[in-house]
Design a protein around this motif. Structure first.
Motif, short mmCIF file in Angstrom:
data_model
loop_
_atom_site.label_atom_id
_atom_site.label_comp_id
_atom_site.label_asym_id
_atom_site.label_seq_id
_atom_site.Cartn_x
_atom_site.Cartn_y
_atom_site.Cartn_z
N THR A 183 68.59 7.54 45.63
CA THR A 183 68.30 6.34 44.67
C THR A 183 66.63 6.33 44.66
N ARG A 184 66.13 5.85 43.54
CA ARG A 184 64.68 5.48 43.39
C ARG A 184 64.10 4.81 44.61
N GLU A 185 64.97 3.55 44.88
CA GLU A 185 64.64 2.77 46.00
C GLU A 185 64.82 3.41 47.46
N GLU A 186 65.64 4.27 47.38
CA GLU A 186 65.70 5.03 48.71
C GLU A 186 64.64 5.98 48.94
N PHE A 187 64.26 6.82 47.90
CA PHE A 187 63.05 7.41 47.78
C PHE A 187 61.92 6.83 48.36
N ASP A 188 61.65 5.57 47.70
CA ASP A 188 60.36 4.99 48.20
C ASP A 188 60.41 4.61 49.35
N GLU A 189 61.52 4.11 50.00
CA GLU A 189 61.71 3.67 51.64
C GLU A 189 61.54 5.05 52.50
N LEU A 190 61.83 6.09 51.93
CA LEU A 190 61.64 7.38 52.49
C LEU A 190 60.31 7.66 52.76
N VAL A 191 59.55 7.73 51.69
CA VAL A 191 58.22 7.61 51.47
C VAL A 191 57.20 6.92 52.57
N GLU A 192 57.77 5.54 52.45
CA GLU A 192 57.30 4.46 53.28
C GLU A 192 57.42 4.75 54.80
N MET A 193 58.69 5.04 55.10
CA MET A 193 58.76 5.46 56.47
C MET A 193 57.88 6.47 56.78
N ARG A 194 57.86 7.71 56.26
CA ARG A 194 56.93 8.82 56.40
C ARG A 194 55.52 8.38 56.49
N LEU A 195 54.97 7.47 55.92
CA LEU A 195 53.49 6.96 55.64
C LEU A 195 53.54 6.30 57.12
N ILE A 196 54.36 5.44 57.67
CA ILE A 196 54.36 4.80 58.83
C ILE A 196 54.19 5.65 60.03
N LEU A 197 55.23 6.55 60.29
CA LEU A 197 55.55 7.44 61.14
C LEU A 197 54.52 8.51 61.20
N GLU A 198 54.17 9.21 60.35
CA GLU A 198 53.46 10.56 60.26
C GLU A 198 52.12 10.47 60.23
N THR A 199 51.60 9.04 59.89
CA THR A 199 50.23 9.04 60.14
C THR A 199 49.89 8.46 61.56
N ALA A 200 50.87 7.67 62.11
CA ALA A 200 50.75 7.38 63.30
C ALA A 200 50.64 8.60 64.18
N ALA A 201 51.48 9.46 64.14
CA ALA A 201 51.63 10.82 64.65
C ALA A 201 50.06 11.50 64.62
N ALA A 202 49.81 11.45 63.42
CA ALA A 202 48.56 12.44 63.08
C ALA A 202 47.23 11.65 63.95
N ARG A 203 47.27 10.34 63.84
CA ARG A 203 46.15 9.52 64.52
C ARG A 203 46.32 9.96 66.26
N ARG A 204 47.39 9.91 66.61
CA ARG A 204 47.80 10.20 68.05
C ARG A 204 47.11 11.60 68.38
N ALA A 205 47.81 12.58 67.71
CA ALA A 205 47.43 13.86 67.72
C ALA A 205 45.80 14.18 67.78
N ALA A 206 45.30 13.63 66.69
CA ALA A 206 43.67 13.88 66.73
C ALA A 206 43.09 13.08 67.67
N GLY A 207 43.55 12.12 68.42
CA GLY A 207 42.87 11.56 69.44
C GLY A 207 43.18 12.16 71.04
N ARG A 208 43.84 13.20 70.92
CA ARG A 208 44.37 13.74 72.20
C ARG A 208 43.66 15.08 72.35
N GLN A 209 43.29 15.49 73.61
CA GLN A 209 42.66 16.70 73.82
C GLN A 209 43.95 18.10 73.71
N HIS A 210 43.53 18.95 73.09
CA HIS A 210 44.58 20.05 72.98
C HIS A 210 44.11 21.60 73.37
N VAL A 211 44.92 22.12 74.23
CA VAL A 211 44.51 23.51 74.51
C VAL A 211 44.42 24.50 73.21
N PRO A 212 43.94 25.35 72.86
CA PRO A 212 43.67 26.17 71.63
C PRO A 212 44.95 26.67 71.22
#
Length: 236
Positions: free
Chosen positions: A76-105
């Motif tokens: 539903t539209r409500e569930e769609f908005d909730e899914l986007v909200e969850m992705r914004l919470i989880l995936e921005t956090a993942a990106a911040r952590r990934a950018a803050g770590r040292q990675h091998v090439p």
């Protein structure tokens, strides 16, 4: 161990039923008759049950006591908005952590490779035409979460399985032209070790993807009253 032939059969049945769910051949909310499905696929009920158990884990079917399996209703539209909200919470956090770590090439190379997305499959219709795209899109987002270094965060991202649910609504053709470029902006922010930039790149990507899906919820050719499935009128 089960014989390889049995495993291959279950995988084939799983893929076939998943395509039928994505293409609305099995209508959203419809009850699934295991015996009838087995007859149609010319297999025994056992691989059908095994496939349905996997599809339940994907969130594409539901199992209810005394009823059995039914196809999961569309968001539903409500569930769609909730899914986007969850992705914004989880995936921005993942990106911040990934950018803050040292990675091998090699890890950054994997992420760059995963950022590329395939175009439509020539001559294919319905879910078959976009299956490679959706799988590649999921791989990129799951790998980004993996590079966060937080296993529970990665598991949460993977378990959402947003691609299966979003592309059951409809497939915005503009995804082909824009999603890969948005992915690469995320990769470069991670490679530069800039958490703020990575956060912003993921946020921009998810909000842009949200806008690409919103027409489904509006009255008109791709709205609920007119939707023809993931890939146009032949998908049903």
């Amino acid at each position: 161990m089960r014989p390889a032939r049995r495993l291959t059969l279950t995988d084939d049945v799983y893929g076939t039923i998943r395509a039928q769910l994505m293409d609305h051949i099995v209508a959203p909310g419809a009850r699934i008759n295991i015996d009838a499905l087995a007859r149609n696929l010319q297999v025994s009920p056992t691989p059908v049950r095994e496939a349905l158990a996997r599809l339940e884990a994907d969130g594409l079917v539901r199992k209810r006591p005394l009823v059995g399996y039914t196809a999961t209703p569309l968001l539903t539209r409500e569930e769609f908005d909730e899914l986007v909200e969850m992705r914004l919470i989880l995936e921005t956090a993942a990106a911040r952590r990934a950018a803050g770590r040292q990675h091998v090439p090699v890890d950054l190379d994997r992420l760059r490779d995963a950022a590329d997305l395939p175009g439509p499959v020539p001559g294919a219709q319905g879910y078959a035409s976009i299956a490679a795209f959706t799988a590649a899109d999921a791989r990129f987002h799951n790998l980004l979460a993996e590079l966060s270094g937080n296993g529970m965060l990665r598991e949460a991202v993977v378990r959402l399985r947003p691609h299966l649910h979003l592309f059951r609504l409809h497939f915005p053709p503009t995804h082909y032209q824009t999603s890969g470029a948005e992915h690469h902006r995320i990769v470069e922010a991670v490679a530069a070790g800039d958490p703020d930039r990575a956060d912003a790149a993921v946020r921009d990507h998810l909000l842009a993807a949200r806008e690409r899906h919103l027409p489904y919820f509006r009255p008109g050719p791709v709205g609920p009253a007119h939707d023809a499935g993931p890939a146009g009128p032949t998908a049903r």
